[in-house]
Design a protein around this motif. Sequence first.
Motif, short mmCIF file in Angstrom:
data_model
loop_
_atom_site.label_atom_id
_atom_site.label_comp_id
_atom_site.label_asym_id
_atom_site.label_seq_id
_atom_site.Cartn_x
_atom_site.Cartn_y
_atom_site.Cartn_z
N GLY A 79 -26.31 5.35 19.39
CA GLY A 79 -27.72 5.11 19.69
C GLY A 79 -27.91 3.84 20.50
O GLY A 79 -26.97 3.06 20.69
N TYR A 136 -23.93 -7.32 11.00
CA TYR A 136 -24.45 -8.07 12.15
C TYR A 136 -25.05 -7.00 13.07
O TYR A 136 -24.74 -5.81 12.93
N TYR A 151 -31.64 1.23 21.89
CA TYR A 151 -33.04 0.88 21.57
C TYR A 151 -33.15 0.51 20.09
O TYR A 151 -32.28 -0.18 19.55
N GLY A 167 -24.57 1.54 19.71
CA GLY A 167 -23.47 2.04 18.90
C GLY A 167 -22.12 2.13 19.59
O GLY A 167 -21.10 2.43 18.96
N ALA A 181 -19.27 -0.12 18.35
CA ALA A 181 -18.85 0.37 17.03
C ALA A 181 -17.99 1.62 17.16
O ALA A 181 -16.99 1.78 16.47
N VAL A 207 -22.91 5.24 9.80
CA VAL A 207 -21.83 4.26 9.58
C VAL A 207 -22.12 2.94 10.29
O VAL A 207 -22.68 2.93 11.39
N SER A 208 -21.76 1.84 9.63
CA SER A 208 -21.89 0.51 10.22
C SER A 208 -20.52 -0.18 10.23
O SER A 208 -19.75 -0.02 9.28
N ILE A 209 -20.25 -0.95 11.27
CA ILE A 209 -18.95 -1.66 11.31
C ILE A 209 -19.09 -3.09 10.78
O ILE A 209 -18.12 -3.84 10.80
N GLY A 210 -20.27 -3.47 10.34
CA GLY A 210 -20.39 -4.82 9.77
C GLY A 210 -21.82 -5.29 9.70
O GLY A 210 -22.71 -4.72 10.36
N MET A 247 -23.75 5.90 14.50
CA MET A 247 -23.58 4.45 14.40
C MET A 247 -24.92 3.80 14.13
O MET A 247 -25.89 4.05 14.86
N THR A 248 -25.02 2.98 13.11
CA THR A 248 -26.27 2.28 12.80
C THR A 248 -25.99 1.08 11.91
O THR A 248 -25.15 1.16 11.02
N PRO A 249 -26.71 -0.03 12.14
CA PRO A 249 -26.50 -1.20 11.29
C PRO A 249 -26.86 -0.94 9.83
O PRO A 249 -26.47 -1.66 8.94
N LEU A 298 -25.74 -5.18 16.68
CA LEU A 298 -25.33 -5.00 18.08
C LEU A 298 -26.51 -4.41 18.85
O LEU A 298 -27.53 -4.06 18.28
N1 JF8 Z 1 -22.55 0.82 13.85
C1 JF8 Z 1 -23.17 -0.14 14.02
C2 JF8 Z 1 -23.87 -1.36 14.22
C3 JF8 Z 1 -24.97 -1.64 15.04
C4 JF8 Z 1 -25.80 -0.74 15.89
C5 JF8 Z 1 -25.51 0.62 15.99
C6 JF8 Z 1 -26.33 1.44 16.76
C7 JF8 Z 1 -27.45 0.90 17.39
C8 JF8 Z 1 -28.50 1.44 18.19
C9 JF8 Z 1 -29.33 0.41 18.52
N2 JF8 Z 1 -28.86 -0.72 17.97
C10 JF8 Z 1 -27.72 -0.44 17.27
C11 JF8 Z 1 -26.91 -1.29 16.52
N3 JF8 Z 1 -25.27 -2.94 14.90
N4 JF8 Z 1 -24.40 -3.49 14.02
C12 JF8 Z 1 -23.55 -2.57 13.58
N5 JF8 Z 1 -22.55 -2.79 12.65
#
Ligand code: JF8
Length: 244
Positions: free
Chosen positions: A111, A138, A113, A143, A146, A133-136, A85-87, A140
Amino acid sequence: MRVDVVSIFPDYLAPLRLSLVGKAIETGLIDLAVHDLRDWTHDRHRTVDDTPYGGGAGMVMRPEPWGEALDDLVPAGTDARLLIMTPSGRPFDQRLAAELAAEPRVIIACGRYEGIDARVAEHAATRMRVDEVSIGDYVLNGGEAAALVIIEAFARLIPGVIGNPESLAEESHSADHDQLLEYPVYTKPAAWRGLEVPEVLLSGHHGRITAWRHERAVELTRRRRPELLPDAERTDELEVRPAV
Ligand SMILES: N#Cc1c(-c2ccc3cc[nH]c3c2)n[nH]c1N
């Protein structure tokens, strides 16, 4: 299907035990295991993060615990798909949900931090399929939220999880529904606070009802998500309509 989720906040995934996904787990359609990443640390403080090389704010998740977790969860020769999961990941969508619903094994890395050391994805890709993968668009704090979204989206597509599979066919973004948004739905009473159910839905004329629903789906998609419209349904004229 076996789903493993790794997180430093495993309790965040507790809602998966509820409702439809929970039933799928109880009936054995889904075998879910949630793991605490700290179980793969070896110091007294169970440290999972460190300062970023190159400087910058925040902390980065150390590669060692992730590497050992994946070694244990995905032994050599196992066919598995790792989702990180990552933006900055590829946008999650219904197509990917359908792909994942057909996988025998999915591992989801949540993840925190500033993210996970990039070498974790790089090393994992030498022995399993990896999708960041990112869910959008913005940000968070981690993860886990997500992961909840993604697991619900693909679990409901697994045969047997949803009672009536026909209901999947007409949903927004479903491949069977031309990727159109879902038409508006109504139930009893026929009149509520001066608002009437569209007459066609009370007519019992299935052909007209189907046509009306398709028209509403196209109209809604054109207004809210024109990029989803098939070329044949696109119009260039500017439509001034109430924002609904
Ligand atoms: N998927 C997704 C995410 C996240 C995300 C995912 C993991 C981490 C680890 C630290 N900060 C995070 C943000 N933010 N926005 C999304 N669509």
